[in-house]
Design a protein around this motif. Sequence first.
Motif, PDB file in Angstrom:
ATOM      1  N   CYS A   4       0.848  -1.186   0.000  1.00  0.00           N
ATOM      2  CA  CYS A   4       0.000   0.000   0.000  1.00  0.00           C
ATOM      3  C   CYS A   4       0.887   1.241   0.000  1.00  0.00           C
ATOM      4  N   VAL A  11       0.331  -6.165   0.483  1.00  0.00           N
ATOM      5  CA  VAL A  11      -0.945  -6.656  -0.030  1.00  0.00           C
ATOM      6  C   VAL A  11      -0.664  -7.780  -1.013  1.00  0.00           C
ATOM      7  N   VAL A  26      -1.084   0.694  -5.331  1.00  0.00           N
ATOM      8  CA  VAL A  26      -2.226   0.489  -4.441  1.00  0.00           C
ATOM      9  C   VAL A  26      -2.264   1.667  -3.471  1.00  0.00           C
ATOM     10  N   HIS A  27      -3.358   2.421  -3.471  1.00  0.00           N
ATOM     11  CA  HIS A  27      -3.464   3.626  -2.649  1.00  0.00           C
ATOM     12  C   HIS A  27      -4.215   3.414  -1.337  1.00  0.00           C
ATOM     13  N   CYS A  29      -5.596   0.003   1.511  1.00  0.00           N
ATOM     14  CA  CYS A  29      -5.642  -1.422   1.820  1.00  0.00           C
ATOM     15  C   CYS A  29      -6.548  -1.634   3.036  1.00  0.00           C
ATOM     16  N   SER A  42      -9.201   4.618  -2.629  1.00  0.00           N
ATOM     17  CA  SER A  42      -8.119   4.489  -3.599  1.00  0.00           C
ATOM     18  C   SER A  42      -8.222   5.564  -4.673  1.00  0.00           C
TER      19      SER A  42
END
Length: 49
Positions: A4, A11, A26-27, A29, A42
């Motif tokens: 993340c 992740v 990935v922004h 989680c 996200s």
Amino acid sequence: MPACAHCDTHVSEQFARVFADEGGEVHACPTCSANSGIAEVSRERAQEV
């Protein structure tokens, strides 16, 4: 290993395939965002960058 971008938590590859942006980042989680709102968070975080 994907992580993340917000909290640096690992992740899974499958999670990254579903929730990563076009660049593979990935922004949000499950650790730093509510499960029901991961997609929305996200998108919001990706727009801030």
